[in-house]
Design a protein around this motif. Structure first.
Motif, PDB file in Angstrom:
ATOM      1  N   SER A 190     -30.637   9.520 -36.075  1.00 40.71           N
ATOM      2  CA  SER A 190     -30.419   8.085 -36.220  1.00 40.71           C
ATOM      3  C   SER A 190     -29.396   7.842 -37.315  1.00 40.71           C
ATOM      4  CB  SER A 190     -31.729   7.406 -36.598  1.00 40.71           C
ATOM      5  OG  SER A 190     -31.905   7.477 -38.002  1.00 40.71           O
ATOM      6  N   PRO A 191     -28.908   6.612 -37.407  1.00 41.35           N
ATOM      7  CA  PRO A 191     -27.952   6.306 -38.484  1.00 41.35           C
ATOM      8  C   PRO A 191     -28.597   6.391 -39.869  1.00 41.35           C
ATOM      9  CG  PRO A 191     -28.202   4.437 -36.969  1.00 41.35           C
ATOM     10  CD  PRO A 191     -29.160   5.474 -36.532  1.00 41.35           C
ATOM     11  N   VAL A 192     -29.923   6.368 -39.908  1.00 37.17           N
ATOM     12  CA  VAL A 192     -30.606   6.446 -41.195  1.00 37.17           C
ATOM     13  C   VAL A 192     -31.020   7.888 -41.465  1.00 37.17           C
ATOM     14  CG1 VAL A 192     -32.537   5.629 -42.580  1.00 37.17           C
ATOM     15  CG2 VAL A 192     -31.479   4.105 -40.893  1.00 37.17           C
ATOM     16  N   LYS A 193     -30.594   8.376 -42.589  1.00 33.03           N
ATOM     17  CA  LYS A 193     -30.874   9.759 -42.969  1.00 33.03           C
ATOM     18  C   LYS A 193     -32.361  10.091 -42.866  1.00 33.03           C
ATOM     19  CE  LYS A 193     -30.417  12.798 -46.877  1.00 33.03           C
ATOM     20  NZ  LYS A 193     -29.385  13.373 -47.706  1.00 33.03           N
ATOM     21  N   GLY A 194     -32.643  11.208 -42.251  1.00 34.44           N
ATOM     22  CA  GLY A 194     -34.025  11.659 -42.190  1.00 34.44           C
ATOM     23  C   GLY A 194     -34.868  11.012 -41.114  1.00 34.44           C
ATOM     24  N   LEU A 204     -36.066  17.434 -37.282  1.00 37.67           N
ATOM     25  CA  LEU A 204     -36.476  16.702 -36.081  1.00 37.67           C
ATOM     26  C   LEU A 204     -37.909  17.071 -35.695  1.00 37.67           C
ATOM     27  CD1 LEU A 204     -33.354  16.884 -33.747  1.00 37.67           C
ATOM     28  CD2 LEU A 204     -34.115  14.960 -35.137  1.00 37.67           C
ATOM     29  N   PHE A 205     -38.712  16.075 -35.489  1.00 34.02           N
ATOM     30  CA  PHE A 205     -40.109  16.185 -35.076  1.00 34.02           C
ATOM     31  C   PHE A 205     -41.038  16.809 -36.113  1.00 34.02           C
ATOM     32  CE2 PHE A 205     -38.289  15.726 -30.740  1.00 34.02           C
ATOM     33  CZ  PHE A 205     -39.025  14.610 -30.354  1.00 34.02           C
ATOM     34  N   LEU A 206     -40.588  17.802 -36.840  1.00 33.09           N
ATOM     35  CA  LEU A 206     -41.506  18.490 -37.739  1.00 33.09           C
ATOM     36  C   LEU A 206     -41.709  17.738 -39.053  1.00 33.09           C
ATOM     37  CD1 LEU A 206     -40.538  22.224 -37.247  1.00 33.09           C
ATOM     38  CD2 LEU A 206     -42.180  20.813 -36.013  1.00 33.09           C
ATOM     39  N   ARG A 207     -40.677  17.118 -39.534  1.00 33.13           N
ATOM     40  CA  ARG A 207     -40.821  16.350 -40.770  1.00 33.13           C
ATOM     41  C   ARG A 207     -39.725  15.311 -40.840  1.00 33.13           C
ATOM     42  NH1 ARG A 207     -41.351  20.113 -44.040  1.00 33.13           N
ATOM     43  NH2 ARG A 207     -43.579  19.925 -44.429  1.00 33.13           N
ATOM     44  N   THR A 208     -40.033  14.107 -40.432  1.00 35.48           N
ATOM     45  CA  THR A 208     -39.058  13.025 -40.507  1.00 35.48           C
ATOM     46  C   THR A 208     -39.593  11.962 -41.462  1.00 35.48           C
ATOM     47  OG1 THR A 208     -40.057  12.159 -38.488  1.00 35.48           O
ATOM     48  CG2 THR A 208     -37.969  13.322 -38.264  1.00 35.48           C
ATOM     49  N   THR A 209     -38.692  11.132 -41.950  1.00 37.24           N
ATOM     50  CA  THR A 209     -39.089  10.121 -42.926  1.00 37.24           C
ATOM     51  C   THR A 209     -40.119   9.158 -42.329  1.00 37.24           C
ATOM     52  OG1 THR A 209     -36.931  10.309 -43.958  1.00 37.24           O
ATOM     53  CG2 THR A 209     -38.210   8.348 -44.480  1.00 37.24           C
ATOM     54  N   GLU A 210     -39.833   8.679 -41.158  1.00 32.72           N
ATOM     55  CA  GLU A 210     -40.826   7.873 -40.440  1.00 32.72           C
ATOM     56  C   GLU A 210     -41.343   8.689 -39.273  1.00 32.72           C
ATOM     57  OE1 GLU A 210     -39.279   4.458 -38.418  1.00 32.72           O
ATOM     58  OE2 GLU A 210     -41.254   3.741 -37.831  1.00 32.72           O
ATOM     59  N   PHE A 211     -42.637   8.626 -39.038  1.00 28.04           N
ATOM     60  CA  PHE A 211     -43.138   9.257 -37.822  1.00 28.04           C
ATOM     61  C   PHE A 211     -44.337   8.517 -37.256  1.00 28.04           C
ATOM     62  CE2 PHE A 211     -46.735  11.507 -39.798  1.00 28.04           C
ATOM     63  CZ  PHE A 211     -46.322  11.666 -41.116  1.00 28.04           C
ATOM     64  N   LEU A 212     -44.671   8.873 -36.028  1.00 29.17           N
ATOM     65  CA  LEU A 212     -45.794   8.232 -35.344  1.00 29.17           C
ATOM     66  C   LEU A 212     -46.994   9.153 -35.417  1.00 29.17           C
ATOM     67  CD1 LEU A 212     -43.973   7.013 -32.104  1.00 29.17           C
ATOM     68  CD2 LEU A 212     -44.172   5.885 -34.330  1.00 29.17           C
ATOM     69  N   TRP A 213     -48.153   8.560 -35.579  1.00 26.90           N
ATOM     70  CA  TRP A 213     -49.360   9.364 -35.586  1.00 26.90           C
ATOM     71  C   TRP A 213     -50.549   8.529 -35.232  1.00 26.90           C
ATOM     72  CZ3 TRP A 213     -51.494  11.079 -41.043  1.00 26.90           C
ATOM     73  CH2 TRP A 213     -51.847   9.955 -41.781  1.00 26.90           C
ATOM     74  N   GLN A 214     -51.695   9.197 -35.328  1.00 25.72           N
ATOM     75  CA  GLN A 214     -52.972   8.530 -35.180  1.00 25.72           C
ATOM     76  C   GLN A 214     -53.742   8.922 -36.403  1.00 25.72           C
ATOM     77  OE1 GLN A 214     -54.969  11.760 -34.509  1.00 25.72           O
ATOM     78  NE2 GLN A 214     -56.336  10.177 -35.277  1.00 25.72           N
ATOM     79  N   GLU A 215     -54.436   7.958 -37.008  1.00 22.61           N
ATOM     80  CA  GLU A 215     -55.268   8.286 -38.159  1.00 22.61           C
ATOM     81  C   GLU A 215     -56.668   7.737 -37.928  1.00 22.61           C
ATOM     82  OE1 GLU A 215     -54.115   6.336 -41.881  1.00 22.61           O
ATOM     83  OE2 GLU A 215     -52.655   5.107 -40.815  1.00 22.61           O
TER      84      GLU A 215
END
Length: 485
Positions: free
Chosen positions: A34-38, A152-163
């Motif tokens: 994405s244009p935003v780093k990380g 990519l996928f393993l550690r991004t600044t924003e990510f999706l999850w379930q908690e």
RNA sequence: CGGGGCGUGGCUCAGCUUGGUAGAGCAUCUGCUUUGGGAGCAGAGGGUCGCACGUUCAAAUCGUGUCGCCCCGACCA
């Protein structure tokens, strides 16, 4: 890089490491930078995988008695500070909003790195009596953690999850819940993602900030590194005390609740990529493949074309009852090109259909997992045949990954062997005295860390006592070391 | 924050050392032939070379600055 005898970790995988991950994710159109780093964009094909994981897990979560809810993205900064270890653990990676509506905010808002605090705030309001317990809540959300280095996928600044967040009357009940959900994750990983995992307890070093005990599942990726695929925490009464989450028990006494939290994220897609692939691209397990079967029509001239496409549609209609299936009828592309394209995308089963097959009432099937070509498969009973094949592919991917895991798990007793073996990655099981310093020394030397204290060990490795791999003092705990993502 | 790399048609990149009319492959469009493992031929369209300033008769190329991304390290339930 020397190749250890028993290992199958390919040299190219060691060299490429994560650029391989990026290559696969970008080429197969799972994600884009994405244009935003990380940060990354999850593209439709990647998101479809997530939706399949999500719907399966969502059902498992509901089947174990939990309900979905949604809590805000913004958390008052003061909330985070209520639990000492929690704030120390998360403060460095928090993004904080200081302006809103053109004005500086009176209280800064933290973008959730996880939701224990805001959920406890609500729990303390909702929970009054033992009759309100257990409280079993799950939320699907995005979270932000300002990591220094992203992948990519393993550690991004924003990510999706379930908690998941639960509150219980007793310690025992909460601990049982913690392990129950860890086991749900293990089942998800093994039966849906076809990835075998090691389950166990995290050492103090790697425990979730604010938890009493952190459990995890760890998967061994094809480049020899370990990936934490899910965690489940017994939080004790730490947050309950910080947020005054109390209930009145049957004797009229006020008590703090015992809590758990647990989560998995879009990192699981990274795990799938790094577990199931070859030089041709991805190999998606059928259960999470957005396209399970692709039909490639093959024809030369006009009358053939119509007949072939008609037959493809007929087969598609029949298969649609049981599969996510697609015809690649793009005219400008040659069949050969399409073969490579769908193999790269990881589609588990391909059907090649041309005039020769039609006149014989057969189809040609190609398995993505083995590359095997199955010629002259009868069109009659095709659904049943493919259902069976699909199951077999799912199981075979798991079997291959399991063999890989077994071949790259070693027991080591002296440090020389440890250092040597760790060069090529994999899991090393050894005794550890419990001293953090001992882990640190090995980490400096080999970059490996303790992934967990495993619940179960291979039978031949059960042994009561041994000597710490680092300091050589008597030790009782066997741990798994690996390089990690 | 330290080290490295990159920024040039939609994509991948060459060109820069040694300044002199912006290139290739892929993709796109047109036509014909093709289609069982990444098709061929002929033709066409498309780029103020990340941005700014400077040097020069002349800058993608040299200098200074700046922005962004990627990789390695430090960090990381």
């Amino acid at each position: 890089m020397p190749k250890t005898e028993n290992t199958e970790i390919a040299e190219k995988d060691l060299d490429q490491g994560e650029s391989l991950l990026a290559k696969l994710a970008l080429e197969a159109e799972l994600a884009d930078y994405s244009p935003v780093k990380g940060c990354m964009v999850i593209r439709p094909y990647g998101y479809a995988i997530w939706e399949l994981i999500q719907s399966t897990l969502d059902k498992m979560i509901k089947d174990t008695g939990h309900q979905n809810a949604y809590f805000p993205l913004f958390i008052p900064e003061s909330f985070l500070q209520k639990e000492k270890e929690h704030v120390e653990g998360f403060a460095p990676e928090c993004a904080v909003v200081t302006y809103g509506g053109g004005k500086e905010l009176e209280e800064k808002l933290v973008i959730r790195p996880t939701s224990e605090t805001i959920i406890n705030h609500m729990f303390s309001k909702w929970i009054q009596s033992y009759r309100d317990l257990p409280m079993l809540i799950n939320q699907w959300a995005n979270i932000v953690r300002w990591e220094m280095r992203t992948r990519l996928f393993l550690r991004t600044t924003e990510f999706l999850w379930q908690e998941g967040h639960t509150a219980h009357v007793t310690k025992e009940e909460a601990e049982e819940e913690t392990l129950k959900m860890l086991n749900v994750y293990k089942t998800l990983s093994e039966t849906i993602l076809a990835i075998p995992v090691m389950d166990g307890i995290k050492t103090e070093n790697q425990r979730f900030a604010g938890a009493v005990t952190t459990y995890c599942i760890e998967g061994l990726m094809k480049d020899g590194k370990s990936l934490q695929m899910g965690t489940s925490h017994y939080l004790g009464q730490n947050f309950a005390k910080a947020f005054d989450t109390k209930f009145q028990d049957q004797n009229g006494q006020l008590q703090h609740v015992h809590q758990t939290s647990w989560g998995v994220s879009t990192r699981l897609i990274g795990a799938v990529i790094m577990t199931h692939h070859d030089e041709k691209g991805l190999k998606l397990p059928p259960k999470i493949a957005p396209v399970q079967i692709v039909i490639v029509p093959i024809y030369k001239e006009q009358p053939d074309k119509e007949m072939v496409l008609d037959k493809c549609k007929e087969i598609l209609n029949n298969l649609s009852k049981d599969f996510r299936v697609k015809i690649d009828d793009r005219e400008q592309l040659s069949p050969g090109w399409k073969f490579n394209f769908w193999e790269m995308k990881g589609v588990p089963i391909r059907i090649n259909l041309g005039p020769k097959d039609i006149s014989n009432n057969v189809v040609e099937i190609v398995r993505r997992d083995t590359g095997e070509k199955l010629k002259n498969v009868q069109q009659k009973g095709l659904n049943e045949y493919l259902l069976k094949l699909s199951t077999e592919i799912q199981e075979n991917l798991f079997r291959q990954a399991s063999e890989y895991l077994n071949k790259n798990t070693f027991t080591v007793t002296d440090q020389k062997e440890f250092t040597e073996k760790m060069k090529s990655g994999g899991y090393l099981i050894c005794f550890w005295c419990g001293n953090e310093n001992c882990e640190e020394i090995l980490k400096q030397k080999t970059k490996a860390t303790i992934r967990c204290i495993p619940f179960k060990l291979p039978v031949d490795q059960i042994q009561e006592e041994g000597y710490c791999i680092s300091c050589n003092k008597k030790a009782k705990e066997k741990v798994i070391f690996a390089k990690a993502y």
